[in-house]
Design an enzyme around this catalytic site. Sequence first.
Site, PDB file in Angstrom:
ATOM      1  N   GLY A 135      53.031  20.747  78.924  1.00 42.52           N
ATOM      2  CA  GLY A 135      53.998  20.878  77.846  1.00 42.52           C
ATOM      3  C   GLY A 135      55.412  21.218  78.247  1.00 42.52           C
ATOM      4  O   GLY A 135      56.368  20.780  77.615  1.00 42.52           O
ATOM      5  N   GLU A 178      58.118  27.842  80.083  1.00 40.82           N
ATOM      6  CA  GLU A 178      57.061  27.552  79.119  1.00 40.82           C
ATOM      7  C   GLU A 178      57.608  26.672  78.007  1.00 40.82           C
ATOM      8  O   GLU A 178      58.794  26.736  77.688  1.00 40.82           O
ATOM      9  CB  GLU A 178      56.552  28.861  78.496  1.00 40.82           C
ATOM     10  N   ASP A 179      56.727  25.887  77.392  1.00 36.54           N
ATOM     11  CA  ASP A 179      57.141  25.116  76.229  1.00 36.54           C
ATOM     12  C   ASP A 179      57.175  26.012  74.990  1.00 36.54           C
ATOM     13  O   ASP A 179      58.127  26.005  74.246  1.00 36.54           O
ATOM     14  CB  ASP A 179      56.253  23.894  76.007  1.00 36.54           C
ATOM     15  N   ASP A 208      53.010  31.348  72.055  1.00 43.85           N
ATOM     16  CA  ASP A 208      52.324  31.414  70.762  1.00 43.85           C
ATOM     17  C   ASP A 208      51.473  32.683  70.736  1.00 43.85           C
ATOM     18  O   ASP A 208      51.963  33.759  70.424  1.00 43.85           O
ATOM     19  CB  ASP A 208      51.496  30.154  70.571  1.00 43.85           C
ATOM     20  N   LYS A 232      56.929  31.499  69.062  1.00 45.88           N
ATOM     21  CA  LYS A 232      56.292  31.609  67.753  1.00 45.88           C
ATOM     22  C   LYS A 232      55.750  33.027  67.600  1.00 45.88           C
ATOM     23  O   LYS A 232      54.558  33.282  67.765  1.00 45.88           O
ATOM     24  CB  LYS A 232      55.163  30.582  67.636  1.00 45.88           C
ATOM     25  N   PHE A 265      51.964  23.963  62.870  1.00 45.71           N
ATOM     26  CA  PHE A 265      51.548  23.155  64.003  1.00 45.71           C
ATOM     27  C   PHE A 265      52.681  22.212  64.385  1.00 45.71           C
ATOM     28  O   PHE A 265      53.009  21.289  63.663  1.00 45.71           O
ATOM     29  CB  PHE A 265      50.266  22.385  63.725  1.00 45.71           C
ATOM     30  N   ASP A 281      52.202  19.009  72.030  1.00 43.48           N
ATOM     31  CA  ASP A 281      51.350  17.869  71.702  1.00 43.48           C
ATOM     32  C   ASP A 281      50.263  18.210  70.700  1.00 43.48           C
ATOM     33  O   ASP A 281      49.985  19.369  70.403  1.00 43.48           O
ATOM     34  CB  ASP A 281      50.681  17.362  72.973  1.00 43.48           C
ATOM     35  N   ARG A 312      54.186  14.385  72.683  1.00 41.98           N
ATOM     36  CA  ARG A 312      55.026  15.119  73.633  1.00 41.98           C
ATOM     37  C   ARG A 312      56.371  14.435  73.848  1.00 41.98           C
ATOM     38  O   ARG A 312      57.365  15.080  74.123  1.00 41.98           O
ATOM     39  CB  ARG A 312      54.347  15.216  75.001  1.00 41.98           C
TER      40      ARG A 312
END
Length: 183
Positions: free
Chosen positions: A44, A99-100, A103, A131, A152, A159, A165
């Site tokens: 990601g 990091e993407d 979460d 997030k 989401f 993805d 992506r």
Amino acid sequence: MNNDIERVIYDQQEIDQRVSELAKQLNHDYAGKRDVVVVAVLTGAIMFTMDLYKRLDLYAHIDFVDVSSYQGGTSSTGSVKLLHDLKNDIKGKDVIVCEDIVDTGRTLKFLIDLLKDRGANSIKICSIFDKPAGRVVDVQADYVGFDVPNEFLVGYGLDYQGLYRNLPYIGVLKPSVYQKKHD
């Protein structure tokens, strides 16, 4: 793919501008350091890491690690697995983990512990998306591009089952797309 998106949260221009701002901050904070390693979290964070890395005016190596807690679904499994390890020794080096999205925080905690155990001089987390509402582990990124809603999200590296992506923006995936696959 665009028809599967409920709404765009951040467009390509906004993301590009924020990546430039993060690179400027990192260039300032790491100026003069020679043992910097940028660690991209596969898969990601590849788009973000490459966009950021091109803007870094630092003596910085790049390495990759693949860690997963999703295994293709829409929520974390709670179990973190190391799928691909670093190729280089990070002992005594300043590590910037790209990091993407942060979460639940489980992946990030796993990585921080792993890198500490390997003797990194310092570990900082740079995530394009955060997030906070999804957090179940008390960890924070040091550099954050954008806070995002607890929905989401796909695009710019994020993805759903390996798809989306390549979208140049970050958007909310229509629930009908992933709900029909689980019904």
